[in-house]
Design a protein around this motif. Sequence first.
Motif, PDB file in Angstrom:
ATOM      1  N   SER A  81       0.823  -1.212   0.000  1.00  0.00           N
ATOM      2  CA  SER A  81       0.000   0.000   0.000  1.00  0.00           C
ATOM      3  C   SER A  81       0.855   1.260   0.000  1.00  0.00           C
ATOM      4  N   ASP A  82       2.042   1.201   0.610  1.00  0.00           N
ATOM      5  CA  ASP A  82       2.946   2.360   0.557  1.00  0.00           C
ATOM      6  C   ASP A  82       3.295   2.720  -0.880  1.00  0.00           C
ATOM      7  N   ALA A  83       3.524   1.706  -1.714  1.00  0.00           N
ATOM      8  CA  ALA A  83       3.876   1.947  -3.118  1.00  0.00           C
ATOM      9  C   ALA A  83       2.721   2.644  -3.831  1.00  0.00           C
ATOM     10  N   ALA A  84       1.522   2.105  -3.677  1.00  0.00           N
ATOM     11  CA  ALA A  84       0.368   2.687  -4.355  1.00  0.00           C
ATOM     12  C   ALA A  84       0.121   4.125  -3.894  1.00  0.00           C
ATOM     13  N   LEU A  85       0.162   4.352  -2.586  1.00  0.00           N
ATOM     14  CA  LEU A  85      -0.098   5.693  -2.061  1.00  0.00           C
ATOM     15  C   LEU A  85       1.016   6.667  -2.424  1.00  0.00           C
ATOM     16  N   THR A  86       2.250   6.182  -2.496  1.00  0.00           N
ATOM     17  CA  THR A  86       3.364   7.038  -2.890  1.00  0.00           C
ATOM     18  C   THR A  86       3.187   7.505  -4.327  1.00  0.00           C
ATOM     19  N   VAL A  87       2.817   6.591  -5.211  1.00  0.00           N
ATOM     20  CA  VAL A  87       2.591   6.953  -6.616  1.00  0.00           C
ATOM     21  C   VAL A  87       1.411   7.911  -6.724  1.00  0.00           C
ATOM     22  N   LEU A  88       0.288   7.549  -6.108  1.00  0.00           N
ATOM     23  CA  LEU A  88      -0.887   8.422  -6.186  1.00  0.00           C
ATOM     24  C   LEU A  88      -0.572   9.822  -5.664  1.00  0.00           C
ATOM     25  N   GLY A  89       0.154   9.895  -4.561  1.00  0.00           N
ATOM     26  CA  GLY A  89       0.486  11.189  -3.968  1.00  0.00           C
ATOM     27  C   GLY A  89       1.405  12.039  -4.822  1.00  0.00           C
ATOM     28  N   ALA A  90       2.089  11.419  -5.771  1.00  0.00           N
ATOM     29  CA  ALA A  90       2.996  12.156  -6.654  1.00  0.00           C
ATOM     30  C   ALA A  90       2.326  12.590  -7.955  1.00  0.00           C
ATOM     31  N   LEU A  91       1.112  12.138  -8.190  1.00  0.00           N
ATOM     32  CA  LEU A  91       0.404  12.487  -9.422  1.00  0.00           C
ATOM     33  C   LEU A  91      -0.399  13.771  -9.237  1.00  0.00           C
ATOM     34  N   PRO A  92      -0.489  14.586 -10.274  1.00  0.00           N
ATOM     35  CA  PRO A  92      -1.275  15.821 -10.176  1.00  0.00           C
ATOM     36  C   PRO A  92      -2.726  15.531  -9.793  1.00  0.00           C
ATOM     37  N   GLY A  93      -3.232  16.298  -8.843  1.00  0.00           N
ATOM     38  CA  GLY A  93      -4.615  16.173  -8.427  1.00  0.00           C
ATOM     39  C   GLY A  93      -4.893  15.004  -7.496  1.00  0.00           C
ATOM     40  N   MET A  94      -3.869  14.254  -7.130  1.00  0.00           N
ATOM     41  CA  MET A  94      -4.070  13.069  -6.296  1.00  0.00           C
ATOM     42  C   MET A  94      -3.369  13.187  -4.942  1.00  0.00           C
ATOM     43  N   MET A  95      -2.865  14.341  -4.618  1.00  0.00           N
ATOM     44  CA  MET A  95      -2.078  14.495  -3.398  1.00  0.00           C
ATOM     45  C   MET A  95      -2.848  14.138  -2.127  1.00  0.00           C
ATOM     46  N   ALA A  96      -4.171  14.201  -2.176  1.00  0.00           N
ATOM     47  CA  ALA A  96      -4.966  13.869  -0.990  1.00  0.00           C
ATOM     48  C   ALA A  96      -4.717  12.429  -0.544  1.00  0.00           C
ATOM     49  N   PHE A  97      -4.316  11.560  -1.474  1.00  0.00           N
ATOM     50  CA  PHE A  97      -4.049  10.166  -1.115  1.00  0.00           C
ATOM     51  C   PHE A  97      -2.863  10.033  -0.161  1.00  0.00           C
ATOM     52  N   ARG A  98      -1.976  11.023  -0.163  1.00  0.00           N
ATOM     53  CA  ARG A  98      -0.853  10.989   0.784  1.00  0.00           C
ATOM     54  C   ARG A  98      -1.348  10.885   2.216  1.00  0.00           C
ATOM     55  N   GLY A  99      -2.484  11.517   2.488  1.00  0.00           N
ATOM     56  CA  GLY A  99      -3.041  11.509   3.835  1.00  0.00           C
ATOM     57  C   GLY A  99      -3.394  10.120   4.343  1.00  0.00           C
ATOM     58  N   LEU A 100      -3.627   9.187   3.431  1.00  0.00           N
ATOM     59  CA  LEU A 100      -3.953   7.822   3.854  1.00  0.00           C
ATOM     60  C   LEU A 100      -2.766   7.108   4.492  1.00  0.00           C
ATOM     61  N   LYS A 101      -1.581   7.667   4.328  1.00  0.00           N
ATOM     62  CA  LYS A 101      -0.414   7.049   4.960  1.00  0.00           C
ATOM     63  C   LYS A 101      -0.434   7.176   6.479  1.00  0.00           C
ATOM     64  N   VAL A 102      -1.306   8.022   7.006  1.00  0.00           N
ATOM     65  CA  VAL A 102      -1.432   8.086   8.465  1.00  0.00           C
ATOM     66  C   VAL A 102      -2.105   6.831   9.006  1.00  0.00           C
ATOM     67  N   VAL A 103      -2.853   6.140   8.154  1.00  0.00           N
ATOM     68  CA  VAL A 103      -3.441   4.858   8.555  1.00  0.00           C
ATOM     69  C   VAL A 103      -2.291   3.858   8.639  1.00  0.00           C
ATOM     70  N   PRO A 104      -2.147   3.167   9.747  1.00  0.00           N
ATOM     71  CA  PRO A 104      -1.012   2.241   9.903  1.00  0.00           C
ATOM     72  C   PRO A 104      -1.003   1.137   8.839  1.00  0.00           C
ATOM     73  N   ARG A 105       0.210   0.762   8.423  1.00  0.00           N
ATOM     74  CA  ARG A 105       0.365  -0.352   7.473  1.00  0.00           C
ATOM     75  C   ARG A 105      -0.355  -1.604   7.947  1.00  0.00           C
ATOM     76  N   LEU A 106      -0.363  -1.795   9.248  1.00  0.00           N
ATOM     77  CA  LEU A 106      -1.024  -2.950   9.850  1.00  0.00           C
ATOM     78  C   LEU A 106      -2.493  -3.042   9.415  1.00  0.00           C
ATOM     79  N   LEU A 107      -3.110  -1.920   9.127  1.00  0.00           N
ATOM     80  CA  LEU A 107      -4.495  -1.887   8.648  1.00  0.00           C
ATOM     81  C   LEU A 107      -4.578  -1.815   7.126  1.00  0.00           C
ATOM     82  N   ARG A 108      -3.660  -1.079   6.498  1.00  0.00           N
ATOM     83  CA  ARG A 108      -3.695  -0.897   5.043  1.00  0.00           C
ATOM     84  C   ARG A 108      -3.271  -2.143   4.276  1.00  0.00           C
ATOM     85  N   ASN A 109      -2.175  -2.764   4.709  1.00  0.00           N
ATOM     86  CA  ASN A 109      -1.619  -3.863   3.921  1.00  0.00           C
ATOM     87  C   ASN A 109      -2.495  -5.109   3.844  1.00  0.00           C
ATOM     88  N   PRO A 110      -3.277  -5.450   4.880  1.00  0.00           N
ATOM     89  CA  PRO A 110      -4.179  -6.600   4.693  1.00  0.00           C
ATOM     90  C   PRO A 110      -5.186  -6.400   3.556  1.00  0.00           C
TER      91      PRO A 110
END
Length: 141
Positions: A81-110
């Motif tokens: 999920s870090d990879a997906a959110l990192t890419v999304l956060g680097a794309l124009p108009g998608m920076m809001a996805f960076r905020g999802l990184k505050v959700v712990p990997r323990l919850l995102r990766n499953p």
Amino acid sequence: MTRWSPQPAPDEPDGLILFDGVCIFCSRWVRFVINRDTEKRFRFLPIQSEAGQALAVRYGIDPEAPQTNAVVLNGRIHFKSDAALTVLGALPGMMAFRGLKVVPRLLRNPVYDLIARNRYAIFGRTDACMIPSPEDRKRFL
């Protein structure tokens, strides 16, 4: 640090996305990125290629049964999920996805793992890697 935490990758090309080239979902992800990456920051490497397999092995990804995609950005390689959110956060108009990184990997990766484990059953697979358009071909390694 867990196995899939971001790691230093100073010798890898910046903006490189490693993906499963026979996975239809993964190929659609690549097309999604290409269509939104107006700065052409990202380049793509199918895990089925010789270079893709070598990169996968260097970072502990099984090239025969990849359980994650990966992206190298700013000298670090990101997985799951870090990879997906990192890419999304680097794309124009998608920076809001960076905020999802505050959700712990323990919850995102499953959630990521559930999709990754079932991607062929849900989305299908092809016998060969996607063939990019002539204009996009130079972005593939």
